[in-house]
Design a protein around this motif. Structure first.
Motif, PDB file in Angstrom:
ATOM      1  N   UNK A   1       0.799  -1.234   0.009  1.00 37.23           N
ATOM      2  CA  UNK A   1       0.045  -0.210  -0.024  1.00 37.23           C
ATOM      3  C   UNK A   1       0.868   1.267  -0.090  1.00 37.23           C
ATOM      4  N   UNK A   2       0.518   2.029  -0.910  1.00 37.83           N
ATOM      5  CA  UNK A   2       1.360   3.283  -1.053  1.00 37.83           C
ATOM      6  C   UNK A   2       0.553   4.440  -0.792  1.00 37.83           C
ATOM      7  N   UNK A   3       0.842   5.370   0.023  1.00 42.60           N
ATOM      8  CA  UNK A   3       0.073   6.410   0.332  1.00 42.60           C
ATOM      9  C   UNK A   3       0.682   7.855  -0.486  1.00 42.60           C
ATOM     10  N   UNK A   4      -0.184   8.390  -1.277  1.00 41.01           N
ATOM     11  CA  UNK A   4       0.385   9.268  -2.010  1.00 41.01           C
ATOM     12  C   UNK A   4      -0.387  10.590  -1.825  1.00 41.01           C
ATOM     13  N   UNK A   5       0.248  11.729  -1.767  1.00 36.79           N
ATOM     14  CA  UNK A   5      -0.343  12.911  -1.297  1.00 36.79           C
ATOM     15  C   UNK A   5      -0.131  13.968  -2.633  1.00 36.79           C
ATOM     16  N   UNK A   6      -1.118  14.443  -3.065  1.00 37.88           N
ATOM     17  CA  UNK A   6      -1.271  15.559  -4.177  1.00 37.88           C
ATOM     18  C   UNK A   6      -1.698  16.840  -3.737  1.00 37.88           C
ATOM     19  N   UNK A   7      -1.395  17.890  -4.378  1.00 32.62           N
ATOM     20  CA  UNK A   7      -1.891  19.208  -4.074  1.00 32.62           C
ATOM     21  C   UNK A   7      -2.465  19.875  -5.397  1.00 32.62           C
ATOM     22  N   UNK A   8      -3.265  20.957  -5.154  1.00 28.77           N
ATOM     23  CA  UNK A   8      -3.825  21.523  -6.489  1.00 28.77           C
ATOM     24  C   UNK A   8      -4.185  23.090  -5.895  1.00 28.77           C
TER      25      UNK A   8
END
Length: 146
Positions: free
Chosen positions: A55-62
């Motif tokens: 499981x990979x926890x990916x954080x993105x922003x916008x």
């Protein structure tokens, strides 16, 4: 008085559940707040995690809640490095006990999304929850609850 409560508000990035597959990330709007802390709670894993079953926890922003980009190490406090695509935490080995992890967001974007991305087989699931604590508000967080 030591009032921490009035200057904070909380949003669920990942609702508490036992997951077997990718979640659908919610957009967290940071408008009116100058700081955010991501709290990730992970229960004991259902499998022995590996490079294949993970499981990979990916954080993105916008800026606009439409076009999201991966965060970098410069956008976060509390992590030594950020993996490709914004990976802030990866379960790739045995995870027999529950753990809680936190990351401070210091980026300048308005919106955040946290994805729990599953690879491989996860038959019985892994308990997961994630919160975004918004702080240093420029607005009254209690007004949003009225």
């Amino acid at each position: 008085m030591k009032d921490l409560h009035s200057g904070l508000t909380v949003a669920a990035a990942i609702d508490a559940a036992t997951l077997t597959d990718d979640d659908t990330p919610e957009a967290i709007d940071l408008r009116g707040f100058k700081g955010a802390e991501i709290v990730l709670a992970i229960g004991a894993g259902d499998i022995t995690f590996s490079d294949t079953d993970k499981i990979e926890f990916t954080l993105t922003h916008s800026d606009d809640d439409s076009s999201y980009e991966a965060v970098t190490a410069d956008d976060l406090l509390g992590v030594a490095a950020v993996g490709e695509g914004g990976i802030v935490k990866a379960l790739v080995e045995a995870h027999a006990t529950a753990g809680v992890y936190r990351f401070g967001y210091v980026g300048i974007r308005r919106y955040l999304k946290l994805l729990a991305a599953f690879s491989g087989t996860h038959a019985t699931g892994t308990p997961i929850a994630a919160l975004v604590i918004k702080g240093h508000g420029q607005i009254n967080p209690q007004a949003d609850q009225a």
